[in-house]
Structure formats: structure tokens, C-alpha cells
Enzyme design. Structure first.
Site, PDB file in Angstrom:
ATOM      1  N   HIS A  80       0.825  -1.214   0.000  1.00  0.00           N
ATOM      2  CA  HIS A  80       0.000   0.000   0.000  1.00  0.00           C
ATOM      3  C   HIS A  80       0.862   1.268   0.000  1.00  0.00           C
ATOM      4  CE1 HIS A  80       0.187  -0.108   4.541  1.00  0.00           C
ATOM      5  NE2 HIS A  80       0.225   1.198   4.355  1.00  0.00           N
ATOM      6  N   SER A 126       4.019   2.283   8.400  1.00  0.00           N
ATOM      7  CA  SER A 126       3.763   1.299   7.339  1.00  0.00           C
ATOM      8  C   SER A 126       5.012   0.838   6.623  1.00  0.00           C
ATOM      9  CB  SER A 126       2.835   1.893   6.283  1.00  0.00           C
ATOM     10  OG  SER A 126       1.511   1.803   6.685  1.00  0.00           O
ATOM     11  N   ASP A 132      -0.031  -7.729   1.772  1.00  0.00           N
ATOM     12  CA  ASP A 132       0.427  -6.336   1.706  1.00  0.00           C
ATOM     13  C   ASP A 132       1.965  -6.261   1.754  1.00  0.00           C
ATOM     14  OD1 ASP A 132       0.507  -3.585   1.731  1.00  0.00           O
ATOM     15  OD2 ASP A 132      -0.257  -3.361   3.777  1.00  0.00           O
TER      16      ASP A 132
END
Ligand SMILES: *[C@@H]1O[C@H](CO)[C@@H](O)[C@H](O)[C@H]1NC(C)=O
Ligand SMILES: *[C@@H]1O[C@H](CO)[C@@H](O)[C@H](O)[C@H]1NC(C)=O
Ligand SMILES: *[C@@H]1O[C@H](CO)[C@@H](O)[C@H](O)[C@H]1NC(C)=O
Length: 255
Positions: A72, A208, A117
Site C-alpha cells: 500500500h 507502514s 500487503d
């Protein structure tokens, strides 16, 4: 509820929040979410991803020419900082800024929603390992509930601001059953839950793609969590890298 759960923890997805509070905290005594300043260069595999000079995600050096991050966080090209402790310092000793033009997302990313992811980013040049820059291997054994792991990043602090120096926090791996129950129906075996303890330690927006290190090897990447980080009983979600060792190896070999 699902509606509040599915928020990947990249800064570019949190820009609306950060537009208001995006200045970096000058006091470094506050935390990632209830962590502490990492000992400088204790996480030499930690990478910072920038686009147009803006930090937006983290990554992990897993090979002298490859950085693993969350899918992402995908962009067309990246500037990648290695060997950094203070994100604001320019040309910090021992650090390097490298360009990367090729990134490969896992083909099953977001199938189903938020699953798989991860992506690999190829640096335009090989890096030479040093005291401040080193790659880490990806664990092939999956972690066990209760394992203590370290997550690091420059993401949001508990006070809603961004730190200047890399933050470290210990979180415990949560059982697969508990993770599935908490994140149903989004849960997928490509995910791993950690944190959610009474100490309210957690990763948050901006962390992230960063590393979850258990037993000295890389087990997870920060993926997503609830809007409010560090809630008791609500662990963060990480990409469960033990499921991807083949894909990582094959992709690096083929490119
Ligand atoms: C990488 O992309 C940048 C910006 O688009 C470009 O200037 C550069 O030439 C590219 N480098 C390589 C090795 O493809
Ligand atoms: C994490 O746990 C390890 C092992 O107990 C400890 O040595 C380290 O100081 C802890 N780090 C943080 C940031 O809490
Ligand atoms: C941790 O690493 C040690 C040494 O590499 C190994 O013996 C042990 O089984 C590992 N434990 C877990 C839970 O992976």
C-alpha cells in the site's frame, strides 16, 4: 467494525490528519505509540521512503539491492534513506539516500481486501554494508503467540505528532485465532497481529512497511490498524512474512 479497521498505516493515506498536525515533535521524549527512541543505528535494516522529499512510509533492507515494504506504499519511484536515525538531519553520518525506480507488488495484494500487503523495491545501485546499514533475513518459521517482537518507525506518536528520531517498541504476537476473531471478516493468513496489550504499545500511521523483528529475524511489516492506535485489546496488523519467503526469493532472483 470493519469500517474503522481498514486503514493502512501509510502517511500518504493519512494526509488529511497530517495536514493539520504534520509538524515534527521537537521533544523526542514522547513515543511511537508508547515506545522510546531507538538506540542510534540499532536497526540498520530500517529504510525510510520519500517521495519528493516527503517521508511517507518505511521499509526494510533484505538484500544489498532490495527493500521490502508494504504494497500500500507503492509509488512509481522512490528516494530511499538508509542508515538514518534522525529523519530531519541532512546527510547524517553513516546514512545514504538512494534512488529506486522499480517496485513489484505481490500479485495477490488486496485480494481479498488488504491481504498480501508487501512489495519489493529494487535500489538503482547495490549498497555496501556498514556499521549503520545492513540487511536482515526474512524468517521462514512463522512466529508463535506470545513471542516478543520489536517494531520501529518514524510514524505518529501518542501525542499525534511525528518524531524526529527512529522510535522502537516491543509488542507481543497475538494468536491466529484471536487475530481472526478481532479482524473478521478482513483477516487473512497473510496477516499477523501483535500488540494490543495493557501497555498500549503499538505502531501507527507512518510506520507502514517498517519491520517487526522477532528473535533477530524479520517476521512482519507494519500493515494497518484501527484509526486510534494503541488501544487495549486491539493489536496492530502486520504482513506475515513467513508465508512469502518463496515469493521474495524468486522475485529477487528474477529481477
Ligand atoms: C529513475 O527515475 C528518475 C525520475 O523519473 C529518472 O530521472 C531516472 O533517470 C531514472 N533512473 C533509472 C536508472 O531508470
Ligand atoms: C525490548 O525487549 C528487549 C528484550 O526484553 C529489551 O532488551 C529491549 O530494551 C526492549 N526494547 C524496548 C524499546 O522496549
Ligand atoms: C529463536 O532463535 C534461536 C536461535 O536462532 C532458536 O534456537 C529458537 O528456536 C528461536 N525461537 C523461536 C521462537 O523462533
Amino acid at each position: 467494525m470493519v469500517a474503522t479497521v481498514e486503514k493502512p498505516w501509510g502517511l500518504f493515506l493519512g494526509y488529511l490528519i497530517l495536514g493539520v498536525t504534520g509538524s515534527r515533535a521537537s521533544d523526542t521524549s514522547s513515543q511511537i505509540v508508547n515506545g522510546e527512541d531507538c538506540s542510534p543505528h540499532s536497526q540498520p535494516w530500517q529504510a525510510a521512503l520519500f517521495m519528493e522529499n516527503e517521508f511517507f512510509c518505511a521499509g526494510v533492507l533484505v538484500h544489498p539491492q532490495w527493500v521490502l515494504s508494504a504494497a500500500h506504499c507503492f509509488q512509481d519511484s522512490y528516494t530511499i534513506g538508509l542508515g538514518l536515525h534522525n529523519l530531519e538531519a541532512r546527510q547524517e553520518p553513516g546514512s545514504r539516500m538512494l534512488e529506486a525506480n522499480l517496485s513489484i507488488r505481490h500479485p495477490e495484494y488486496n485480494k481479498p481486501l488488504l491481504a498480501n500487503d508487501l512489495m519489493l523495491i529494487k535500489l538503482n545501485e547495490l549498497v555496501t554494508p556498514s556499521d549503520t546499514i545492513r540487511d536482515i533475513s526474512v524468517a521462514s518459521l512463522c512466529p508463535t503467540a506470545g513471542d516478543s517482537c520489536l517494531v520501529s518507525g518514524w510514524g505518529l506518536l501518542v501525542n499525534g505528532r511525528l518524531p524526529t528520531v527512529l522510535q522502537c517498541v516491543n509488542v507481543s504476537v497475538v494468536s491466529e485465532d484471536e487475530c481472526r476473531e478481532l479482524y473478521d471478516p478482513v483477516y487473512h493468513p497473510s496477516m499477523l497481529c501483535a500488540g494490543g496489550g495493557q501497555d498500549q504499545k503499538d505502531a501507527c500511521n507512518g510506520d507502514s512497511g517498517g519491520p517487526l523483528i522477532c528473535n533477530e529475524s524479520l517476521h512482519g511489516l507494519v500493515s494497518f490498524g484501527q484509526d486510534q492506535c494503541g488501544q487495549v485489546g486491539v493489536p496492530g496488523v502486520y504482513t506475515n512474512l513467513c508465508k512469502f519467503t518463496d515469493w521474495i526469493q524468486k522475485t529477487i532472483q528474477a529481477s
